[in-house]
Design an enzyme around this catalytic site. Sequence first.
Site, PDB file in Angstrom:
ATOM      1  N   CYS A  92       0.851  -1.185   0.000  1.00 18.90           N
ATOM      2  CA  CYS A  92       0.000   0.000   0.000  1.00 18.90           C
ATOM      3  C   CYS A  92       0.892   1.243   0.000  1.00 18.90           C
ATOM      4  O   CYS A  92       1.654   1.465   0.954  1.00 18.90           O
ATOM      5  CB  CYS A  92      -0.909  -0.003   1.227  1.00 18.90           C
ATOM      6  SG  CYS A  92      -2.069   1.363   1.183  1.00 18.90           S
ATOM      7  N   GLY A  93       0.798   2.023  -1.062  1.00 19.80           N
ATOM      8  CA  GLY A  93       1.645   3.211  -1.198  1.00 19.80           C
ATOM      9  C   GLY A  93       1.236   4.323  -0.253  1.00 19.80           C
ATOM     10  O   GLY A  93       2.063   4.860   0.489  1.00 19.80           O
ATOM     11  N   HIS A  94      -0.061   4.647  -0.243  1.00 23.23           N
ATOM     12  CA  HIS A  94      -0.483   5.738   0.654  1.00 23.23           C
ATOM     13  C   HIS A  94      -0.269   5.301   2.094  1.00 23.23           C
ATOM     14  O   HIS A  94       0.078   6.106   2.962  1.00 23.23           O
ATOM     15  CB  HIS A  94      -1.955   6.119   0.393  1.00 23.23           C
ATOM     16  CG  HIS A  94      -2.922   5.435   1.300  1.00 23.23           C
ATOM     17  ND1 HIS A  94      -3.557   4.247   0.991  1.00 23.23           N
ATOM     18  CD2 HIS A  94      -3.327   5.734   2.559  1.00 23.23           C
ATOM     19  CE1 HIS A  94      -4.318   3.877   2.003  1.00 23.23           C
ATOM     20  NE2 HIS A  94      -4.204   4.764   2.962  1.00 23.23           N
ATOM     21  N   HIS A 207      -7.808  -4.288  -7.895  1.00 25.25           N
ATOM     22  CA  HIS A 207      -8.181  -2.873  -8.030  1.00 25.25           C
ATOM     23  C   HIS A 207      -8.495  -2.550  -9.491  1.00 25.25           C
ATOM     24  O   HIS A 207      -7.832  -3.067 -10.399  1.00 25.25           O
ATOM     25  CB  HIS A 207      -7.032  -1.946  -7.614  1.00 25.25           C
ATOM     26  CG  HIS A 207      -6.667  -2.020  -6.157  1.00 25.25           C
ATOM     27  ND1 HIS A 207      -6.097  -3.129  -5.572  1.00 25.25           N
ATOM     28  CD2 HIS A 207      -6.782  -1.092  -5.180  1.00 25.25           C
ATOM     29  CE1 HIS A 207      -5.877  -2.876  -4.297  1.00 25.25           C
ATOM     30  NE2 HIS A 207      -6.283  -1.655  -4.022  1.00 25.25           N
ATOM     31  N   ASP A 233     -10.422   4.847  -3.545  1.00 24.33           N
ATOM     32  CA  ASP A 233      -9.238   5.453  -2.955  1.00 24.33           C
ATOM     33  C   ASP A 233      -9.351   6.972  -3.049  1.00 24.33           C
ATOM     34  O   ASP A 233      -9.528   7.516  -4.143  1.00 24.33           O
ATOM     35  CB  ASP A 233      -7.987   4.957  -3.693  1.00 24.33           C
ATOM     36  CG  ASP A 233      -6.714   5.193  -2.907  1.00 24.33           C
ATOM     37  OD1 ASP A 233      -6.674   6.147  -2.101  1.00 24.33           O
ATOM     38  OD2 ASP A 233      -5.759   4.435  -3.107  1.00 24.33           O
ATOM     39  N   CYS A 237      -3.526   6.689  -5.172  1.00 23.50           N
ATOM     40  CA  CYS A 237      -3.157   5.272  -5.014  1.00 23.50           C
ATOM     41  C   CYS A 237      -1.684   5.044  -5.408  1.00 23.50           C
ATOM     42  O   CYS A 237      -1.322   5.103  -6.591  1.00 23.50           O
ATOM     43  CB  CYS A 237      -4.072   4.366  -5.847  1.00 23.50           C
ATOM     44  SG  CYS A 237      -3.883   2.626  -5.416  1.00 23.50           S
ATOM     45  N   GLY A 238      -0.873   4.746  -4.400  1.00 25.67           N
ATOM     46  CA  GLY A 238       0.568   4.561  -4.645  1.00 25.67           C
ATOM     47  C   GLY A 238       0.870   3.347  -5.510  1.00 25.67           C
ATOM     48  O   GLY A 238       1.688   3.424  -6.451  1.00 25.67           O
ATOM     49  N   THR A 239       0.209   2.228  -5.207  1.00 24.81           N
ATOM     50  CA  THR A 239       0.466   1.026  -6.015  1.00 24.81           C
ATOM     51  C   THR A 239      -0.180   1.192  -7.393  1.00 24.81           C
ATOM     52  O   THR A 239       0.351   0.713  -8.399  1.00 24.81           O
ATOM     53  CB  THR A 239      -0.039  -0.242  -5.301  1.00 24.81           C
ATOM     54  OG1 THR A 239      -1.404  -0.039  -4.885  1.00 24.81           O
ATOM     55  CG2 THR A 239       0.806  -0.563  -4.085  1.00 24.81           C
TER      56      THR A 239
END
Length: 314
Positions: A92-94, A207, A233, A237-239
């Site tokens: 999870c990026g965020h 996603h 999101d 979304c980082g990913t």
Amino acid sequence: MSRSSQRIQVIDSHTAGEPTRVVIAGGPELGCGSVADQLKLFRERHDRFRSAVVNEPRGSDVLVGALLVEPADKSCACGVIFFNNVGCLQMCGHGTMGLIVTLAHLGRIQRGEHRIETCVGVITATLHADGSVSVQNVPSFRNAKAVSVDVPGIGKITGDVAWGGNWFFLVEQHGQRLELGNVEQLTDFTWRIRQAVNAQGFPEIDHVELFGPPKSAAAHSRNFVLCPGKAYDRSPCGTGTSAKLACLAADGKLRAGETWVQESILGSTFTGSFRWEDEATGRILPSVTGTAFVTGEATLLLDENDPFCWGIRL
Ligand code: PYC
């Protein structure tokens, strides 16, 4: 307080509008294996803990949990298991940006680079002087280009399948308005796409990401990202941004070192860029930068006498 209450210490934050709840104490005992091994145990034995932390009545469908665990790789500052309203997330990026500002808030880390063990590999997060955080994510790549699916009630939709730490179906041509006032329609639209894509041989897609023109002149694109538990999101979304960078790189639309500003449905932004890991196979090393803020410190109380002690689950 009842004698049976369990106490869980959490720090809440948001990254570009998307919330993260980091569990800093009171989590389950998961042994000393790799984070991937610990995730397996967490999934098998502690799913109700996951639900208690992020689901109503203590949380909401939007909240992403991050359980701090002992890393097997001792060069890492910590290990982390990410989870949401329906299960665990691989990366999870965020959430990583939220985790970094949380660790800084606690005085456990300083500015600079920090290695973090996740279940899909070690990532590096950099806390900058201005408080922003860059996530050097896991290697990302496009798995399939221009996959067409027949979506019941919608028709033919074409998108790319890509990995950015989670699996994404990325759609450019969709005819939807990417506006905050349109999220109910966007949620229904992307949920239908996800079901059709999964049924048509891509069961790993968790996603779905729609792209359109940005509102801000400083951004390159706007997105709407539907998460596995049907929440959207709030951040870019980082990913998902990593998966987008992999597609742009594969199409020759973005070169190594160039920046890509991805705007969310809220108008918040992440800035991404990449280095090639292996140009021949299209594998990139993405870096995504954003800003997170701590919003709360709390102790969750779990009272076994409470009928909703373990959260409201579907
Ligand atoms: O930022 O990677 C991300 C993410 C995944 C789900 C929600 N946010």
